[in-house]
Design a protein around this motif. Structure first.
Motif, PDB file in Angstrom:
ATOM      1  N   SER A 172      59.793  33.379  39.382  1.00 25.89           N
ATOM      2  CA  SER A 172      60.682  33.372  39.958  1.00 25.89           C
ATOM      3  C   SER A 172      59.971  32.167  38.446  1.00 25.89           C
ATOM      4  O   SER A 172      60.466  31.189  37.401  1.00 25.89           O
ATOM      5  N   GLY A 173      58.601  32.110  38.091  1.00 21.70           N
ATOM      6  CA  GLY A 173      58.075  31.352  37.117  1.00 21.70           C
ATOM      7  C   GLY A 173      56.471  30.522  37.130  1.00 21.70           C
ATOM      8  O   GLY A 173      56.868  30.239  38.248  1.00 21.70           O
ATOM      9  N   GLY A 174      56.073  30.792  36.562  1.00 21.39           N
ATOM     10  CA  GLY A 174      54.719  29.588  36.843  1.00 21.39           C
ATOM     11  C   GLY A 174      53.826  30.729  37.659  1.00 21.39           C
ATOM     12  O   GLY A 174      52.663  30.413  38.058  1.00 21.39           O
ATOM     13  N   GLU A 175      54.334  32.531  37.722  1.00 16.72           N
ATOM     14  CA  GLU A 175      53.184  32.899  38.612  1.00 16.72           C
ATOM     15  C   GLU A 175      52.386  33.729  37.927  1.00 16.72           C
ATOM     16  O   GLU A 175      52.770  34.254  36.629  1.00 16.72           O
ATOM     17  N   PHE A 176      51.568  34.321  38.144  1.00 21.30           N
ATOM     18  CA  PHE A 176      50.371  35.362  36.666  1.00 21.30           C
ATOM     19  C   PHE A 176      49.660  36.636  37.763  1.00 21.30           C
ATOM     20  O   PHE A 176      49.195  35.557  39.448  1.00 21.30           O
ATOM     21  N   VAL A 177      49.213  37.192  37.196  1.00 24.44           N
ATOM     22  CA  VAL A 177      48.900  38.273  37.803  1.00 24.44           C
ATOM     23  C   VAL A 177      47.478  38.323  36.262  1.00 24.44           C
ATOM     24  O   VAL A 177      47.280  38.979  35.596  1.00 24.44           O
ATOM     25  N   LEU A 178      46.354  38.530  37.299  1.00 24.31           N
ATOM     26  CA  LEU A 178      44.735  38.468  36.666  1.00 24.31           C
ATOM     27  C   LEU A 178      44.221  39.774  37.357  1.00 24.31           C
ATOM     28  O   LEU A 178      43.840  40.433  38.107  1.00 24.31           O
ATOM     29  N   THR A 179      44.214  40.891  35.877  1.00 22.97           N
ATOM     30  CA  THR A 179      42.997  42.311  36.940  1.00 22.97           C
ATOM     31  C   THR A 179      41.506  41.981  36.080  1.00 22.97           C
ATOM     32  O   THR A 179      42.143  42.294  34.575  1.00 22.97           O
ATOM     33  N   PRO A 180      40.390  42.541  36.550  1.00 21.33           N
ATOM     34  CA  PRO A 180      39.630  42.135  35.656  1.00 21.33           C
ATOM     35  C   PRO A 180      39.423  43.844  35.435  1.00 21.33           C
ATOM     36  O   PRO A 180      39.425  44.706  35.760  1.00 21.33           O
ATOM     37  N   LYS A 181      38.457  43.631  34.135  1.00 22.62           N
ATOM     38  CA  LYS A 181      38.640  44.764  33.611  1.00 22.62           C
ATOM     39  C   LYS A 181      37.908  46.126  33.979  1.00 22.62           C
ATOM     40  O   LYS A 181      37.496  46.744  33.352  1.00 22.62           O
ATOM     41  N   GLN A 182      37.241  45.187  35.298  1.00 26.61           N
ATOM     42  CA  GLN A 182      35.669  45.906  36.388  1.00 26.61           C
ATOM     43  C   GLN A 182      36.473  45.703  37.395  1.00 26.61           C
ATOM     44  O   GLN A 182      36.469  44.462  37.728  1.00 26.61           O
ATOM     45  N   PRO A 183      36.017  46.540  37.596  1.00 23.28           N
ATOM     46  CA  PRO A 183      36.053  46.295  40.083  1.00 23.28           C
ATOM     47  C   PRO A 183      35.238  45.113  39.853  1.00 23.28           C
ATOM     48  O   PRO A 183      34.279  44.950  39.655  1.00 23.28           O
ATOM     49  N   LEU A 184      35.871  44.333  41.148  1.00 22.76           N
ATOM     50  CA  LEU A 184      35.014  43.450  41.208  1.00 22.76           C
ATOM     51  C   LEU A 184      34.120  43.364  42.794  1.00 22.76           C
ATOM     52  O   LEU A 184      34.602  44.013  43.554  1.00 22.76           O
ATOM     53  N   THR A 185      33.123  42.993  42.312  1.00 27.26           N
ATOM     54  CA  THR A 185      32.742  43.133  44.081  1.00 27.26           C
ATOM     55  C   THR A 185      32.096  41.725  44.666  1.00 27.26           C
ATOM     56  O   THR A 185      32.971  41.024  44.484  1.00 27.26           O
ATOM     57  N   PRO A 186      32.281  41.821  46.134  1.00 28.79           N
ATOM     58  CA  PRO A 186      32.662  40.847  46.891  1.00 28.79           C
ATOM     59  C   PRO A 186      31.774  39.757  46.756  1.00 28.79           C
ATOM     60  O   PRO A 186      30.816  40.127  46.573  1.00 28.79           O
ATOM     61  N   GLY A 187      32.271  39.049  46.306  1.00 22.66           N
ATOM     62  CA  GLY A 187      32.208  36.875  46.503  1.00 22.66           C
ATOM     63  C   GLY A 187      32.596  36.362  46.063  1.00 22.66           C
ATOM     64  O   GLY A 187      33.656  35.856  46.122  1.00 22.66           O
ATOM     65  N   LEU A 188      31.886  34.998  45.353  1.00 22.80           N
ATOM     66  CA  LEU A 188      31.889  33.731  44.837  1.00 22.80           C
ATOM     67  C   LEU A 188      32.656  33.858  43.781  1.00 22.80           C
ATOM     68  O   LEU A 188      32.114  34.402  42.993  1.00 22.80           O
ATOM     69  N   TYR A 189      34.212  33.862  42.621  1.00 23.82           N
ATOM     70  CA  TYR A 189      34.476  33.707  41.324  1.00 23.82           C
ATOM     71  C   TYR A 189      35.008  32.251  41.251  1.00 23.82           C
ATOM     72  O   TYR A 189      35.818  31.458  42.370  1.00 23.82           O
ATOM     73  N   VAL A 190      35.147  31.646  40.334  1.00 21.89           N
ATOM     74  CA  VAL A 190      36.118  30.717  39.749  1.00 21.89           C
ATOM     75  C   VAL A 190      37.095  31.261  38.734  1.00 21.89           C
ATOM     76  O   VAL A 190      35.790  31.873  37.950  1.00 21.89           O
ATOM     77  N   VAL A 191      38.495  30.687  38.670  1.00 27.61           N
ATOM     78  CA  VAL A 191      39.542  30.940  38.222  1.00 27.61           C
ATOM     79  C   VAL A 191      39.893  29.798  37.366  1.00 27.61           C
ATOM     80  O   VAL A 191      39.490  28.521  38.171  1.00 27.61           O
ATOM     81  N   GLN A 192      39.873  29.461  36.099  1.00 28.49           N
ATOM     82  CA  GLN A 192      40.195  29.110  35.560  1.00 28.49           C
ATOM     83  C   GLN A 192      41.303  28.721  34.294  1.00 28.49           C
ATOM     84  O   GLN A 192      41.041  29.863  34.019  1.00 28.49           O
ATOM     85  N   ALA A 193      42.339  27.708  34.549  1.00 33.32           N
ATOM     86  CA  ALA A 193      43.656  27.934  33.380  1.00 33.32           C
ATOM     87  C   ALA A 193      43.866  26.596  32.727  1.00 33.32           C
ATOM     88  O   ALA A 193      42.860  25.629  33.076  1.00 33.32           O
ATOM     89  N   ARG A 194      43.105  26.945  31.223  1.00 33.47           N
ATOM     90  CA  ARG A 194      43.578  25.771  30.707  1.00 33.47           C
ATOM     91  C   ARG A 194      44.686  25.905  29.449  1.00 33.47           C
ATOM     92  O   ARG A 194      44.831  27.418  29.316  1.00 33.47           O
TER      93      ARG A 194
END
Length: 81
Positions: free
Chosen positions: A45-67
């Motif tokens: 209903s709004g405010g939801e987004f889907v991020l798709t990496p351009k290459q497959p992600l390897t397992p691990g820790l990532y940081v996502v930032q919304a600006r």
């Protein structure tokens, strides 16, 4: 909010409140920028987004930032297989 976290697969689903048109970035735990494409979730209903990496992600820790303007929201994302 990252839903779910840890992430399985190659999509990161986010719910962002307080930002109308955020720009997103994704960074690995080593500081490497990860190319992504972003779309709104058509089933939300709004405010939801889907991020798709351009290459497959390897397992691990990532940081996502919304600006938007002077506002920055940062969340850690754990990617598992």
């Amino acid at each position: 909010v990252v839903m779910p976290n840890p992430v399985v697969g190659n999509e990161i689903r986010l719910r962002v409140s307080g930002l109308d048109n955020p720009a997103f970035s994704l960074t690995s735990s080593t500081g490497r920028s990860v190319g992504i494409s972003m779309k709104t979730d058509p089933e939300s209903s709004g405010g939801e987004f889907v991020l798709t990496p351009k290459q497959p992600l390897t397992p691990g820790l990532y940081v996502v930032q919304a600006r938007e303007g002077h506002t920055r929201l940062t969340r850690r994302v754990l990617v598992s297989e």
